[in-house]
Motif scaffolding. Structure first.
Motif, PDB file in Angstrom:
ATOM      1  N   SER A 225       0.824  -1.218   0.000  1.00  0.00           N
ATOM      2  CA  SER A 225       0.000   0.000   0.000  1.00  0.00           C
ATOM      3  C   SER A 225       0.852   1.259   0.000  1.00  0.00           C
ATOM      4  O   SER A 225       0.394   2.326  -0.412  1.00  0.00           O
ATOM      5  CB  SER A 225      -0.936   0.007   1.217  1.00  0.00           C
ATOM      6  N   GLU A 226       2.094   1.167   0.484  1.00  0.00           N
ATOM      7  CA  GLU A 226       2.995   2.310   0.453  1.00  0.00           C
ATOM      8  C   GLU A 226       3.516   2.580  -0.950  1.00  0.00           C
ATOM      9  O   GLU A 226       3.898   3.704  -1.276  1.00  0.00           O
ATOM     10  CB  GLU A 226       4.184   2.060   1.397  1.00  0.00           C
ATOM     11  N   ASN A 227       3.539   1.548  -1.780  1.00  0.00           N
ATOM     12  CA  ASN A 227       4.111   1.677  -3.115  1.00  0.00           C
ATOM     13  C   ASN A 227       3.062   1.770  -4.223  1.00  0.00           C
ATOM     14  O   ASN A 227       3.390   2.139  -5.347  1.00  0.00           O
ATOM     15  CB  ASN A 227       5.017   0.472  -3.406  1.00  0.00           C
ATOM     16  N   THR A 228       1.822   1.419  -3.923  1.00  0.00           N
ATOM     17  CA  THR A 228       0.755   1.480  -4.919  1.00  0.00           C
ATOM     18  C   THR A 228      -0.500   2.044  -4.263  1.00  0.00           C
ATOM     19  O   THR A 228      -0.524   2.321  -3.064  1.00  0.00           O
ATOM     20  CB  THR A 228       0.434   0.076  -5.483  1.00  0.00           C
ATOM     21  N   ASP A 229      -1.555   2.193  -5.051  1.00  0.00           N
ATOM     22  CA  ASP A 229      -2.823   2.669  -4.494  1.00  0.00           C
ATOM     23  C   ASP A 229      -3.766   1.504  -4.193  1.00  0.00           C
ATOM     24  O   ASP A 229      -4.983   1.660  -4.178  1.00  0.00           O
ATOM     25  CB  ASP A 229      -3.489   3.654  -5.454  1.00  0.00           C
ATOM     26  N   ALA A 230      -3.213   0.335  -3.927  1.00  0.00           N
ATOM     27  CA  ALA A 230      -4.019  -0.859  -3.670  1.00  0.00           C
ATOM     28  C   ALA A 230      -4.710  -0.781  -2.310  1.00  0.00           C
ATOM     29  O   ALA A 230      -4.192  -0.210  -1.355  1.00  0.00           O
ATOM     30  CB  ALA A 230      -3.142  -2.110  -3.734  1.00  0.00           C
ATOM     31  N   LEU A 231      -5.892  -1.383  -2.248  1.00  0.00           N
ATOM     32  CA  LEU A 231      -6.602  -1.598  -0.995  1.00  0.00           C
ATOM     33  C   LEU A 231      -6.303  -3.025  -0.551  1.00  0.00           C
ATOM     34  O   LEU A 231      -6.323  -3.943  -1.371  1.00  0.00           O
ATOM     35  CB  LEU A 231      -8.107  -1.401  -1.206  1.00  0.00           C
ATOM     36  N   VAL A 232      -6.026  -3.216   0.734  1.00  0.00           N
ATOM     37  CA  VAL A 232      -5.631  -4.538   1.218  1.00  0.00           C
ATOM     38  C   VAL A 232      -6.441  -4.918   2.451  1.00  0.00           C
ATOM     39  O   VAL A 232      -6.637  -4.098   3.351  1.00  0.00           O
ATOM     40  CB  VAL A 232      -4.132  -4.588   1.573  1.00  0.00           C
ATOM     41  N   ILE A 233      -6.911  -6.159   2.474  1.00  0.00           N
ATOM     42  CA  ILE A 233      -7.585  -6.715   3.650  1.00  0.00           C
ATOM     43  C   ILE A 233      -6.655  -7.748   4.274  1.00  0.00           C
ATOM     44  O   ILE A 233      -6.113  -8.611   3.580  1.00  0.00           O
ATOM     45  CB  ILE A 233      -8.925  -7.377   3.284  1.00  0.00           C
ATOM     46  N   VAL A 234      -6.482  -7.660   5.589  1.00  0.00           N
ATOM     47  CA  VAL A 234      -5.640  -8.609   6.318  1.00  0.00           C
ATOM     48  C   VAL A 234      -6.446  -9.268   7.421  1.00  0.00           C
ATOM     49  O   VAL A 234      -7.128  -8.582   8.192  1.00  0.00           O
ATOM     50  CB  VAL A 234      -4.411  -7.923   6.943  1.00  0.00           C
TER      51      VAL A 234
END
Length: 269
Positions: A225-234
Motif C-alpha cells: 500500500s505504500e508503493n501502490t494505491d491498492a486496498l488490502v484486507i488482512v
C-alpha cells in the motif's frame, strides 16, 4: 623516501593555486568520512540515493583534479568499489524497494480488469462473497491477505503467484487460505470481480515504527500500500482481527458492516 617525506614534499611544492585545492581536498576528505559514518548510523531508503549522488559527484571531481586532490582521489580509486559492495549488502532492502517503486511507475498490471466492465449486480455479489469469506476466516483464526489491485499494480506481483482467473467466491477464497493449501502464505490479488492470482509475494514495509506485534501479513500489506494505491484486507492468524490497509495506513477491528462499506466505496471509486 618515507611517506612523511612524500607528504612534506607535496605540501612544500604547492603553489597558492594548488594550496587552495589541497585545503579543499582535506576538508572534503573529512566531510566524506563524517557523512559516511552518519549514513551507516541512520540511513533509510530515501537517503540512500542522496548519499550515493554526493559521493559520486565528489569522487568524479577528485579524479578529474587528482594532481591537486590526492587524498580524495586515493579514496575514490581504492575505496569506492568496497563502499559500493557494502551498500548493496547492507542496504539491499532499500535498493530492492527503490527498484520496485520504479517498476510500479513504469508497469501496469498485465491482466488489468476495468471496473466499467463489471455490472452493479456483479459488484454487489463480489462484495457479499468477500465479506462472507473474510468473516469465516476470522472466526476460524485463519490468516488471509487480499489485495485489490488498481491500474498501477506491477505485473511482477501478479506473476509471482499462481494464475487463477476465477470469479470471486467465498468458497474459493477460503480454500486458498486453508492452512493445508500450498498458497495460503501468499496474497490473493483481485481486479474487478476476478481473482487474478493467489500465492503472490508482496514487498514488506521498511517502516521501523510498525508495532512489533504485527506479523508478516500486516507488514506485506503496508509494503504494497505504500508503493501502490491498492486496498488490502488482512486477517490475523493469531487473533482473527480483520484490518484494512490503504495508502500506508492500517485500520484494525473492521466488522462486516464497515468492511461492506469500504468495499462498496472501493468499487464505486
Amino acid at each position: 623516501m618515507s611517506t612523511i617525506d612524500e607528504i612534506r614534499d607535496y605540501f612544500g611544492g604547492l603553489t597558492w593555486y594548488g594550496g587552495i585545492f589541497a585545503a579543499i581536498d582535506l576538508l572534503i576528505f573529512g566531510a566524506l568520512c563524517i557523512l559516511f559514518l552518519n549514513f551507516v548510523r541512520k540511513s533509510g531508503g530515501n537517503s540512500l540515493l542522496k548519499y550515493v549522488i554526493i559521493f559520486a559527484v565528489v569522487f568524479a571531481v577528485a579524479l578529474l583534479f587528482n594532481n591537486y586532490m590526492p587524498f580524495t582521489a586515493f579514496l575514490a580509486w581504492f575505496f569506492v568499489p568496497v563502499v559500493a559492495i557494502l551498500f548493496v549488502v547492507i542496504y539491499r532492502h532499500e535498493i530492492k524497494r527503490a527498484f520496485f517503486r520504479l517498476s510500479v511507475k513504469n508497469t501496469r498490471a498485465s491482466k488489468e480488469v476495468s471496473f466499467a466492465s463489471v455490472s452493479a449486480e456483479e459488484i454487489k455479489t463480489a462484495v457479499t462473497e468477500l465479506v462472507r469469506a473474510t468473516q469465516n476466516l476470522s472466526k476460524s483464526n485463519i490468516g488471509g491477505l487480499i489485495v485489490f489491485a488498481n491500474k498501477n499494480m506491477s505485473s511482477s506481483i501478479v506473476d509471482s503467484g499462481i494464475s487463477i482467473g476465477a470469479r470471486i467466491s467465498s468458497q474459493l477464497i477460503e480454500s486458498i487460505f486453508n492452512t493445508r493449501s500450498p498458497l495460503h502464505d501468499g496474497a490473493v490479488v483481485i481486479q474487478g470481480n476476478t481473482i487474478v492470482a493467489a500465492g503472490c509475494f508482496l514487498p514488506l514495509t521498511q517502516n521501523r515504527e510498525v508495532p512489533k506485534d504485527l506479523g508478516t501479513r500486516h507488514r506485506a500489506a503496508l509494503g504494497i500500500s505504500e508503493n501502490t494505491d491498492a486496498l488490502v484486507i488482512v486477517i490475523s492468524e493469531q487473533t482473527g482481527i480483520i484490518s484494512v490497509v490503504e495508502k500506508g495506513e492500517l485500520t484494525r477491528f473492521i466488522d462486516s458492516e464497515r468492511l461492506t462499506s469500504i468495499l462498496e466505496q472501493h468499487y464505486a471509486g
